[in-house]
Write a protein that holds these residues in place. Structure first.
Motif, mmCIF file in Angstrom:
data_model
loop_
_atom_site.group_PDB
_atom_site.id
_atom_site.type_symbol
_atom_site.label_atom_id
_atom_site.label_comp_id
_atom_site.label_asym_id
_atom_site.label_seq_id
_atom_site.Cartn_x
_atom_site.Cartn_y
_atom_site.Cartn_z
ATOM 1 N N ARG A 115 0.834 -1.207 0.000
ATOM 2 C CA ARG A 115 0.000 0.000 0.000
ATOM 3 C C ARG A 115 0.869 1.257 0.000
ATOM 4 O O ARG A 115 0.667 2.171 -0.816
ATOM 5 C CB ARG A 115 -0.903 -0.014 1.236
ATOM 6 C CG ARG A 115 -1.689 1.268 1.479
ATOM 7 C CD ARG A 115 -2.637 1.551 0.332
ATOM 8 N NE ARG A 115 -3.563 2.638 0.670
ATOM 9 C CZ ARG A 115 -4.402 3.185 -0.200
ATOM 10 N NH1 ARG A 115 -4.421 2.741 -1.453
ATOM 11 N NH2 ARG A 115 -5.214 4.159 0.159
ATOM 12 N N GLY A 118 3.127 1.612 -3.202
ATOM 13 C CA GLY A 118 2.429 1.619 -4.483
ATOM 14 C C GLY A 118 2.593 0.358 -5.288
ATOM 15 O O GLY A 118 2.477 0.375 -6.522
ATOM 16 N N CYS A 120 0.601 -2.167 -5.185
ATOM 17 C CA CYS A 120 -0.713 -2.697 -5.540
ATOM 18 C C CYS A 120 -1.617 -1.524 -5.913
ATOM 19 O O CYS A 120 -1.347 -0.375 -5.560
ATOM 20 C CB CYS A 120 -1.322 -3.498 -4.379
ATOM 21 S SG CYS A 120 -1.711 -2.515 -2.911
ATOM 22 N N THR A 121 -2.687 -1.816 -6.609
ATOM 23 C CA THR A 121 -3.634 -0.761 -6.996
ATOM 24 C C THR A 121 -4.596 -0.483 -5.842
ATOM 25 O O THR A 121 -4.698 -1.267 -4.881
ATOM 26 C CB THR A 121 -4.446 -1.203 -8.223
ATOM 27 O OG1 THR A 121 -5.293 -2.310 -7.853
ATOM 28 C CG2 THR A 121 -3.529 -1.613 -9.368
ATOM 29 N N ASN A 122 -5.320 0.620 -5.929
ATOM 30 C CA ASN A 122 -6.321 0.945 -4.915
ATOM 31 C C ASN A 122 -7.391 -0.142 -4.838
ATOM 32 O O ASN A 122 -7.852 -0.502 -3.743
ATOM 33 C CB ASN A 122 -6.971 2.299 -5.205
ATOM 34 C CG ASN A 122 -6.088 3.464 -4.789
ATOM 35 O OD1 ASN A 122 -5.275 3.335 -3.876
ATOM 36 N ND2 ASN A 122 -6.238 4.587 -5.464
ATOM 37 N N ASP A 123 -7.791 -0.657 -6.008
ATOM 38 C CA ASP A 123 -8.803 -1.708 -6.021
ATOM 39 C C ASP A 123 -8.296 -2.963 -5.319
ATOM 40 O O ASP A 123 -9.026 -3.596 -4.543
ATOM 41 C CB ASP A 123 -9.201 -2.050 -7.459
ATOM 42 C CG ASP A 123 -10.081 -0.977 -8.084
ATOM 43 O OD1 ASP A 123 -10.614 -0.130 -7.329
ATOM 44 O OD2 ASP A 123 -10.231 -0.977 -9.323
ATOM 45 N N TYR A 125 -6.002 -3.114 -3.006
ATOM 46 C CA TYR A 125 -5.876 -2.813 -1.580
ATOM 47 C C TYR A 125 -7.223 -2.893 -0.876
ATOM 48 O O TYR A 125 -7.365 -3.563 0.167
ATOM 49 C CB TYR A 125 -5.265 -1.420 -1.421
ATOM 50 C CG TYR A 125 -5.328 -0.867 -0.016
ATOM 51 C CD1 TYR A 125 -4.548 -1.398 1.004
ATOM 52 C CD2 TYR A 125 -6.176 0.206 0.284
ATOM 53 C CE1 TYR A 125 -4.604 -0.876 2.288
ATOM 54 C CE2 TYR A 125 -6.242 0.729 1.565
ATOM 55 C CZ TYR A 125 -5.460 0.176 2.561
ATOM 56 O OH TYR A 125 -5.523 0.695 3.842
ATOM 57 N N HIS A 126 -8.241 -2.241 -1.420
ATOM 58 C CA HIS A 126 -9.552 -2.244 -0.779
ATOM 59 C C HIS A 126 -10.201 -3.629 -0.828
ATOM 60 O O HIS A 126 -10.915 -4.018 0.109
ATOM 61 C CB HIS A 126 -10.454 -1.189 -1.423
ATOM 62 C CG HIS A 126 -10.046 0.215 -1.101
ATOM 63 N ND1 HIS A 126 -10.135 0.747 0.168
ATOM 64 C CD2 HIS A 126 -9.514 1.199 -1.890
ATOM 65 C CE1 HIS A 126 -9.698 1.990 0.162
ATOM 66 N NE2 HIS A 126 -9.309 2.291 -1.069
ATOM 67 N N ASP A 188 3.249 7.533 6.615
ATOM 68 C CA ASP A 188 2.459 6.732 5.679
ATOM 69 C C ASP A 188 2.253 5.318 6.224
ATOM 70 O O ASP A 188 1.152 4.762 6.140
ATOM 71 C CB ASP A 188 3.144 6.666 4.317
ATOM 72 C CG ASP A 188 3.214 8.022 3.632
ATOM 73 O OD1 ASP A 188 2.315 8.840 3.879
ATOM 74 O OD2 ASP A 188 4.165 8.254 2.859
ATOM 75 N N ASP A 195 -5.330 1.999 9.478
ATOM 76 C CA ASP A 195 -6.430 1.546 8.617
ATOM 77 C C ASP A 195 -6.546 0.022 8.635
ATOM 78 O O ASP A 195 -7.652 -0.530 8.641
ATOM 79 C CB ASP A 195 -6.219 2.034 7.183
ATOM 80 C CG ASP A 195 -6.384 3.546 7.051
ATOM 81 O OD1 ASP A 195 -6.990 4.151 7.952
ATOM 82 O OD2 ASP A 195 -5.907 4.107 6.039
#
Length: 282
Positions: A115, A118, A120-123, A125-126, A188, A195
């Motif tokens: 995370r 960078g 992995c992508t945001n998608d 990660y979520h 970060d 989170d």
């Protein structure tokens, strides 16, 4: 501005070694129960770089049977593994009956270094934050005990340990460019950890925080806590009878000069020690 960390009172070495020995004996007892009962245990070690995860794992496994207590520390995924379901490559390392798996970092790489850096992508990660609790509940429902530890260390202590590794040829391999970036990306990583806790600290598999300013204390604390979570009972291994050695009359050892012995390096140390003692006596 970084708040000044409170002064750490470190556990005296003699007290540490005595208690570590006692706890490690209890781990051996726990291991025997795991073997006999067929229990399955996964222990996840996550946390800041240089927080003491690896050294804690070494103390946990020091006297355990590697066939029962396995350390899993996966390298970077291959090109093929990157196309798999994210949890897929971890599944093959899960314990069978009578096994303990200790993960030196785990699937939580996605919520941490991937995370922040960078990778992995945001998608992705979520999707991980959504699927990780489901995945862990499935493991627990199937009877696997999942224990998750987060090793916490201050920014100053982390940097101190980095510098110590940099100047130590025996431990320099433990310091990478990605590790060093954890200094500049401290905030970060902190946000990523916060989170991650919000989404994955579930009743079935809680996060337990290990304060690791003092490595001796953190090792004792994590071993003691792990023992308290495993409902083991004392189960002594079967007694082994050592028979008398029989006399052998039909075997003759080949001559030593036909073998390839390892050079006796230890003998050179003994000779050097004798010369030193003679010099001091003069």
């Amino acid at each position: 501005m970084t708040a000044k960390a409170p002064k750490v009172v470190r556990v005296p070495k003699a007290a540490y070694e005595h208690e570590l020995s006692r706890l490690q004996a209890e781990l051996v007892t726990m291991q025997q129960w795991v073997k006999v009962s067929g229990a399955r245990i996964v222990v996840i070690f996550e946390g800041r770089d240089a927080a003491g995860k690896g050294s804690a794992i070494k103390r946990v496994t020091e006297y355990l049977n590697p066939r029962i207590a396995r350390i899993v520390a996966l390298p970077m995924p291959t090109d093929r593994e990157r196309t798999q379901w994210y949890f897929q490559r971890y599944i093959e390392h899960l314990p069978a009956a009578g096994e303990i798996v200790l993960m030196d970092r785990s699937w939580y790489n996605r919520a941490g270094v991937e995370r922040v850096m960078g990778y992995c992508t945001n998608d992705e990660y979520h999707r991980f934050l959504h699927q990780a609790p489901i995945f862990e509940r499935m493991l627990v429902e199937d009877g696997i005990l999942v224990v998750k530890y987060w090793f916490s260390v201050s920014d100053r202590e982390q940097e101190k340990r980095f510098r110590s590794r940099l100047n130590d040829p025996m431990r320099r391999w433990k310091l990478s460019e990605t590790d060093v970036l954890s200094i500049t990306k401290w905030a970060d990583y902190s946000r990523a950890k916060d989170d991650m806790f919000v989404h994955t600290d579930i009743p079935e598999a809680r996060w337990w925080v290990v304060e690791s300013e003092d490595k001796r204390a953190s090792r004792l604390n994590v071993i003691s806590h792990l023992l308290s979570l495993v409902p083991f009972e004392r189960s002594d291994p079967p007694k082994v009878h050592i028979p008398p050695r029989p006399k052998v009359s039909d075997y003759e050892r080949p001559p030593r000069d036909q073998m390839n012995p390892v050079p006796d390096h230890a003998a050179t140390l003994l000779k050097a020690n004798e010369r030193s003692a003679q010099s001091e006596a003069l």
